[in-house]
Write an enzyme that holds these catalytic residues in place. Structure first.
Site, mmCIF file in Angstrom:
data_model
loop_
_atom_site.group_PDB
_atom_site.id
_atom_site.type_symbol
_atom_site.label_atom_id
_atom_site.label_comp_id
_atom_site.label_asym_id
_atom_site.label_seq_id
_atom_site.Cartn_x
_atom_site.Cartn_y
_atom_site.Cartn_z
ATOM 1 N N ALA A 16 36.960 25.046 45.683
ATOM 2 C CA ALA A 16 36.293 26.219 45.128
ATOM 3 C C ALA A 16 35.034 25.830 44.353
ATOM 4 O O ALA A 16 34.728 24.649 44.180
ATOM 5 C CB ALA A 16 37.259 26.981 44.230
ATOM 6 N N HIS A 17 34.353 26.841 43.861
ATOM 7 C CA HIS A 17 33.072 26.599 43.192
ATOM 8 C C HIS A 17 33.232 25.824 41.891
ATOM 9 O O HIS A 17 34.197 25.974 41.173
ATOM 10 C CB HIS A 17 32.295 27.895 42.945
ATOM 11 C CG HIS A 17 33.009 28.993 42.253
ATOM 12 N ND1 HIS A 17 32.372 30.166 41.938
ATOM 13 C CD2 HIS A 17 34.276 29.124 41.830
ATOM 14 C CE1 HIS A 17 33.229 30.964 41.342
ATOM 15 N NE2 HIS A 17 34.382 30.368 41.264
#
Lengths: 339, 339, 339
Positions: free
Chosen positions: A240-241
């Site tokens: 994920a980011h």
């Protein structure tokens, strides 16, 4: 490139081993001890397979010095035969080298800068301002967004997507279907709906990383999602980011790492693992398959969660008890008080 | 499009905030309180970061009225600074707008109808009978099957597949590698083999949905798989045939929803969750990461399953005990009877 | 191809049923008992839906002989109505047949051999030495690597990747985003780094296999990864290198099978399951959703792991107790000794 044949001597020089036996012997491929035939090279890396050494039909075997005495054919002797196998395997890779240059049916923006030896296959799309380093191969159907930087000696297999502005260093391998730099999952709740947070950051992939098929690595909300050098990601992984994965960490398939979590260096993460967001995982952590991590892990070591497979009939009973476990323990405690 | 610069006053108007301080101040980007420099805008949405407000180098910060007193630079004041950040972020999105029109190297069936402002990138393939609404962008390498309907202002990033007859409403964003409308997993067992059930239904995606990279949404056996308005799906999610996901529900990465299950509105589903088939999940259900749901959840609330991460050494012992948990509880019960 | 209409008699002949009622009745589609209207065919396969039989608006229903008495419309009678539904569904598949031949915008190496009736869609890339059997359809954007062999009557939907040397038999269906033959995840550790082991083997897909969207099947290190005939793989499944999946085994979405594991024939593997490496799973094993398998399963039967979903508040307490479960059991044992 698949070599047609190499002599044992040539292989020895390339993998850093010492020949015992027929150094002129011609080798055309690799196989396991049990399946190898004349003309093939084998290896003994796992002691469980030592019993197959004497009977192998291989023309030669990569062995450690201690195992040489049990070897009845030619041998390539080195301290770490598994590394020898890895190096020898690369000499016989059947993947053909790409034709150098840009295929006439690739679509390359005129502002892209391709270094010497770069190949771009048919159907690939290269955006504006892209820079690609020497000898990097971009497979068919790849999409490389605007302003992406890719280093030298990389291999993007077919059908990889690299979103705008992502940076990839040298000797990175990316398998088909991987998506690097899609938007991180960020929304601001407002009156029961969600407003999209544009993901202004990017993804940085350092050198010697390998990324498996259909793995996804999201761009950061602000700043960068970072995959440090030497990391190996298997297939179908979700990063994920704003995640950072430390150097030389290895992650098996189907694992997900949630936003803003930092995983240390030299970790080994099993398959199907889930790591919650905003956590810190120390260097040298091993997580067994399908573990769920919901808090920081501050010390190296092996960690797990879940329960073990059992027959469904007994499992149903145990699971029902688990749902009242706290109550049962309280009853145990009151028994203790009474006795 | 990434704005080169905006004045604080311009940003205030676009995000619905009130300027305090230098309204002519030029802003060229966003950053966190700790990392922002002159010329950048920051925000304070999470109280844990309030300690960074006083020392930030940002030229301005989006804050709530209560926090304004602690802000030593210019401020954009609004009730919900996180929403302000979301809106401001979209003003600085580095993704360049697609060139309008159909790229000469796109492949568009002559029966497809493209509204004004539609862009179709190189290498995209648009089938027969497709209709695409105004200003929708179809990225490179996308495949849009026959008779697909896509609304206005949608963004299909590169390499998205939309199977035949799928319907997508307005302002839908789909990330690379997503597959909408592949066959649901349906087979009729017959004499130890399986006969394929053709999936005659389709997929309906309502407005304002976002679909992450490599997420898959299968077409229905009969009828439709439906993703209601405002739903946000992260990467690598699997939505099986005939599932309905209620409005404004958010699902994190790597989650799977099995066939014919209905998930309510305003749910928050964590990552790696599994929901069995033919279930009903109420509105407002929250599922924590890696929960397995095997029965209906009829009330809103937070639900979980699994066990918590611990050191492997203790986990092995606990897991062994779990396999006899029912027997241990029975022994506890008999102790209770005796004492 | 979607038939415009068929008479009940024509359908009966094609699915192997006996008509009761109006054999000339025209049918243009299928629907559930509750949703069917005049001109549509329905079916009763699940006894839970028997209550909808009398009131259905369908023009005809596929029923078993025992249910015929309750049917008030025309009927197609056969022993297994679910198989009848499967067969009838295929008569009404809305997927249009591909135009035969190689699209001018496909990229086919001149050494590839395409049998009669093969179709290759726009944007597909076919490598050197590829052989494709009669009537196989290759969708838009597919990438078929060098020396791949694909049999007859296969369907590769758009955007499938088949790496070099992979072998696919007859009547295999592969959905969009699937990647067959990417490198297995193999590295030799050396001084804290990892040396890549080239994956010299390949993937063999036998006949009548279906492979879901975004599923990945890795090539073997040496030898082959094998998917035996009749296997059905749902979406987003990961099959690692050197795995063998036995004939007619069905695997639901999001499941991962680790390297060198052999899964038997006629198994039913639920969604989100994880199977560790180097294991043997017997024929006829059923695994419920999200089970983790870490040892051999030598007998057919149903197996599970994990815990059941419950309210988060109680779950937190139970999970905390689980972490001391071994200690609690020891305390129970000492209580038993004392009493």
């Amino acid at each position: 490139m698949k070599a047609s044949t190499l002599t044992l001597e040539e292989i020895a020089q390339r993998i850093g081993a010492e020949v015992h036996g027929d150094s002129a012997c011609l080798i055309h491929g690799l196989a396991t001890l049990q399946e190898a035939r004349a003309g093939e090279l084998s290896f003994l890396a796992n002691p469980n397979y030592a019993r197959f050494l004497a009977g192998t039909q291989a023309s030669a075997v990569i062995v450690s010095p201690a195992q040489l005495a049990d070897c009845r054919c030619s041998a390539l002797v080195m301290k770490n035969p598994y590394v020898g196998y890895a190096r020898a395997s690369r000499l016989f890779d059947p993947l053909k080298p790409a034709a150098s240059g840009v295929d006439a049916r690739a679509i390359v923006d005129q502002t892209a800068k391709l270094a010497e030896g770069v190949s771009v296959a048919a159907g690939a799309v290269i955006g504006a301002g892209v820079e690609i380093g020497a000898n990097t191969r971009v497979g068919p159907g790849c999409i490389v967004g605007d302003d992406v930087r890719i280093g030298a000696d990389c291999l993007l297999h077919g059908r990889v997507t690299v979103y705008h502005q992502v940076t990839i260093a040298d000797r990175v391998i990316v398998h088909s279907g991987a998506v690097l730099g899609a938007d991180g999952f960020g929304f601001a709740p407002e009156a029961g709906r969600f407003e999209k947070i544009a993901q202004l950051g990017s993804v940085v992939i350092e050198s010697d990383v390998e990324i498996g098929a259909n793995t996804t690595i999201d761009r950061a909300a602000l700043g960068n999602t970072v995959i440090r050098e030497g990391v190996k990601l298997d297939n179908q992984i979700q990063i994920a980011h704003n995640v950072v994965i430390g150097a030389n960490t290895v992650i098996a398939a189907c694992t997900g790492v949630s936003g803003s979590t930092t995983v240390g260096a030299n970790c080994m993460i099993g398959g199907g693992v889930g790591i919650a967001g905003h956590l810190n995982i120390a260097d040298g952590v091993h997580l067994t398959g399908m573990t769920l991590v919901t808090h920081d892990l501050t010390k190296p070591g092996v960690y797990s969660s879940g329960t073990a497979v059992e027959e469904n009939r007994s499992w149903r009973k145990n699971v029902a008890r688990f749902r009242q476990l706290d109550q049962w323990i309280r009853r145990l405690q009151s028994l203790e008080k009474r006795s």
